[in-house]
Design a protein around this motif. Structure first.
Motif, PDB file in Angstrom:
ATOM      1  N   MET A 239       0.838  -1.176   0.000  1.00  0.00           N
ATOM      2  CA  MET A 239       0.000   0.000   0.000  1.00  0.00           C
ATOM      3  C   MET A 239       0.888   1.246   0.000  1.00  0.00           C
ATOM      4  N   ALA A 240       0.547   2.193  -0.848  1.00  0.00           N
ATOM      5  CA  ALA A 240       1.321   3.436  -0.951  1.00  0.00           C
ATOM      6  C   ALA A 240       1.119   4.285   0.290  1.00  0.00           C
ATOM      7  N   PRO A 241       2.169   5.001   0.707  1.00  0.00           N
ATOM      8  CA  PRO A 241       2.038   5.879   1.875  1.00  0.00           C
ATOM      9  C   PRO A 241       1.118   7.051   1.557  1.00  0.00           C
ATOM     10  N   ASN A 242       0.557   7.655   2.589  1.00  0.00           N
ATOM     11  CA  ASN A 242      -0.297   8.809   2.371  1.00  0.00           C
ATOM     12  C   ASN A 242       0.540  10.088   2.368  1.00  0.00           C
ATOM     13  N   ALA A 243      -0.087  11.175   1.957  1.00  0.00           N
ATOM     14  CA  ALA A 243       0.621  12.456   1.835  1.00  0.00           C
ATOM     15  C   ALA A 243       1.160  12.929   3.183  1.00  0.00           C
ATOM     16  N   ARG A 244       0.436  12.694   4.259  1.00  0.00           N
ATOM     17  CA  ARG A 244       0.887  13.123   5.593  1.00  0.00           C
ATOM     18  C   ARG A 244       2.186  12.407   5.976  1.00  0.00           C
ATOM     19  N   LEU A 245       2.268  11.125   5.673  1.00  0.00           N
ATOM     20  CA  LEU A 245       3.475  10.364   5.973  1.00  0.00           C
ATOM     21  C   LEU A 245       4.657  10.887   5.153  1.00  0.00           C
ATOM     22  N   ILE A 246       4.438  11.176   3.885  1.00  0.00           N
ATOM     23  CA  ILE A 246       5.506  11.700   3.029  1.00  0.00           C
ATOM     24  C   ILE A 246       5.966  13.064   3.534  1.00  0.00           C
TER      25      ILE A 246
ATOM     26  N   TRP B 275       5.921  14.099   6.615  1.00  0.00           N
ATOM     27  CA  TRP B 275       6.701  13.828   7.823  1.00  0.00           C
ATOM     28  C   TRP B 275       8.086  13.291   7.460  1.00  0.00           C
ATOM     29  N   GLN B 276       8.142  12.354   6.505  1.00  0.00           N
ATOM     30  CA  GLN B 276       9.434  11.813   6.080  1.00  0.00           C
ATOM     31  C   GLN B 276      10.317  12.917   5.504  1.00  0.00           C
ATOM     32  N   THR B 277       9.726  13.800   4.702  1.00  0.00           N
ATOM     33  CA  THR B 277      10.475  14.915   4.130  1.00  0.00           C
ATOM     34  C   THR B 277      11.065  15.780   5.227  1.00  0.00           C
ATOM     35  N   SER B 278      10.276  16.088   6.237  1.00  0.00           N
ATOM     36  CA  SER B 278      10.798  16.915   7.332  1.00  0.00           C
ATOM     37  C   SER B 278      11.922  16.206   8.079  1.00  0.00           C
ATOM     38  N   GLN B 279      11.863  14.891   8.212  1.00  0.00           N
ATOM     39  CA  GLN B 279      12.921  14.132   8.881  1.00  0.00           C
ATOM     40  C   GLN B 279      14.217  14.155   8.067  1.00  0.00           C
ATOM     41  N   ILE B 280      14.105  14.039   6.751  1.00  0.00           N
ATOM     42  CA  ILE B 280      15.283  14.093   5.875  1.00  0.00           C
ATOM     43  C   ILE B 280      15.925  15.474   5.970  1.00  0.00           C
ATOM     44  N   ILE B 281      15.108  16.510   5.900  1.00  0.00           N
ATOM     45  CA  ILE B 281      15.637  17.879   5.967  1.00  0.00           C
ATOM     46  C   ILE B 281      16.249  18.144   7.336  1.00  0.00           C
ATOM     47  N   GLN B 282      15.611  17.673   8.387  1.00  0.00           N
ATOM     48  CA  GLN B 282      16.173  17.833   9.730  1.00  0.00           C
ATOM     49  C   GLN B 282      17.552  17.188   9.794  1.00  0.00           C
ATOM     50  N   TYR B 283      17.698  16.011   9.247  1.00  0.00           N
ATOM     51  CA  TYR B 283      19.001  15.342   9.237  1.00  0.00           C
ATOM     52  C   TYR B 283      20.015  16.161   8.437  1.00  0.00           C
TER      53      TYR B 283
ATOM     54  N   ASP C  75       6.497   2.547   6.535  1.00  0.00           N
ATOM     55  CA  ASP C  75       7.430   3.386   7.271  1.00  0.00           C
ATOM     56  C   ASP C  75       8.601   2.614   7.875  1.00  0.00           C
ATOM     57  N   GLU C  76       8.486   1.307   8.053  1.00  0.00           N
ATOM     58  CA  GLU C  76       9.546   0.581   8.744  1.00  0.00           C
ATOM     59  C   GLU C  76      10.868   0.542   7.974  1.00  0.00           C
ATOM     60  N   HIS C  77      10.863   0.817   6.680  1.00  0.00           N
ATOM     61  CA  HIS C  77      12.094   0.810   5.887  1.00  0.00           C
ATOM     62  C   HIS C  77      12.659   2.209   5.670  1.00  0.00           C
ATOM     63  N   PHE C  78      11.968   3.212   6.137  1.00  0.00           N
ATOM     64  CA  PHE C  78      12.394   4.595   5.946  1.00  0.00           C
ATOM     65  C   PHE C  78      13.538   4.935   6.890  1.00  0.00           C
ATOM     66  N   ASP C  79      14.615   5.482   6.339  1.00  0.00           N
ATOM     67  CA  ASP C  79      15.758   5.899   7.141  1.00  0.00           C
ATOM     68  C   ASP C  79      16.255   7.240   6.602  1.00  0.00           C
TER      69      ASP C  79
ATOM     70  N   GLY D  96       7.102   6.064  -1.350  1.00  0.00           N
ATOM     71  CA  GLY D  96       7.790   6.665  -0.211  1.00  0.00           C
ATOM     72  C   GLY D  96       9.238   6.980  -0.510  1.00  0.00           C
ATOM     73  N   TRP D  97       9.854   7.733   0.398  1.00  0.00           N
ATOM     74  CA  TRP D  97      11.233   8.166   0.211  1.00  0.00           C
ATOM     75  C   TRP D  97      12.208   7.008   0.115  1.00  0.00           C
ATOM     76  N   ASP D  98      11.929   5.929   0.811  1.00  0.00           N
ATOM     77  CA  ASP D  98      12.854   4.798   0.787  1.00  0.00           C
ATOM     78  C   ASP D  98      12.856   4.075  -0.550  1.00  0.00           C
ATOM     79  N   ARG D  99      11.926   4.417  -1.426  1.00  0.00           N
ATOM     80  CA  ARG D  99      11.865   3.789  -2.752  1.00  0.00           C
ATOM     81  C   ARG D  99      12.255   4.746  -3.879  1.00  0.00           C
TER      82      ARG D  99
END
Length: 162
Positions: free
Chosen positions: A1-8, A10-18, A44-48, A156-159
């Motif tokens: 199942m594809a991630p939703n926009a809210r998850l993406i 959040w992932q974007t903000s985590q990447i930028i924070q890093y 989300d479990e594969h997102f780093d 998702g970002w991990d893909r």
């Protein structure tokens, strides 16, 4: 199942924070053993953010010597003084995309936008540390607006291959 926009988002903000971490302690070290405070999903479990951020940092240096890149940085710094940084950030990334560095038809436009925005944002931050928060915010808004839907379509970002 594809991630939703809210998850993406959040992932974007985590990447930028890093990417904008001031010290040598990575998010991976800080997050070890801690619960993640953000939207969760089955993908989300594969997102780093560390792995993705390091890939993006490795390509950022190729943009720095481009004339359009330097002009865009100058324009962004002037816009920051006028509180128009988000618009200037978008214009800067668009100018970089038009440069010779990004004229590779085999690379998706969205990947070019991601690489250019990371290179641009990190360079501005390193050359003007006082703009860190403004650049982070502008980069986050730009990536969510311009490539967020595409990242969602990719799964998702991990893909996303950068």
């Amino acid at each position: 199942m594809a991630p939703n926009a809210r998850l993406i988002e959040w992932q974007t903000s985590q990447i930028i924070q890093y990417l904008f971490e001031d010290n040598d302690i990575s998010l991976r070290q800080l997050d070890a053993g801690l619960e993640v405070d953000g939207p969760q999903g089955s993908d989300d479990e594969h997102f780093d953010p560390v792995i993705i951020g390091e890939k993006l940092r490795s390509v950022a240096d190729s943009f720095i010597e481009d004339v359009r890149f330097k002009a865009a940085v100058k324009d962004l710094k002037q816009a920051a003084a006028q509180e128009a940084i988000e618009v200037a950030f978008s214009h800067g990334v668009e100018a970089i995309i038009q440069s010779q560095v990004c004229e590779k038809a085999e690379v998706a436009l969205e990947v070019q936008l991601i690489k250019a925005s990371v290179a641009f944002g990190l360079y501005v931050w390193k050359s003007s540390p006082d703009l860190k928060n403004k650049v982070q915010s502008a980069m986050n808004a730009f990536l969510n607006r311009r490539v967020g839907p595409w990242v969602t379509q990719q799964g998702g970002w991990d893909r996303v291959s950068v």
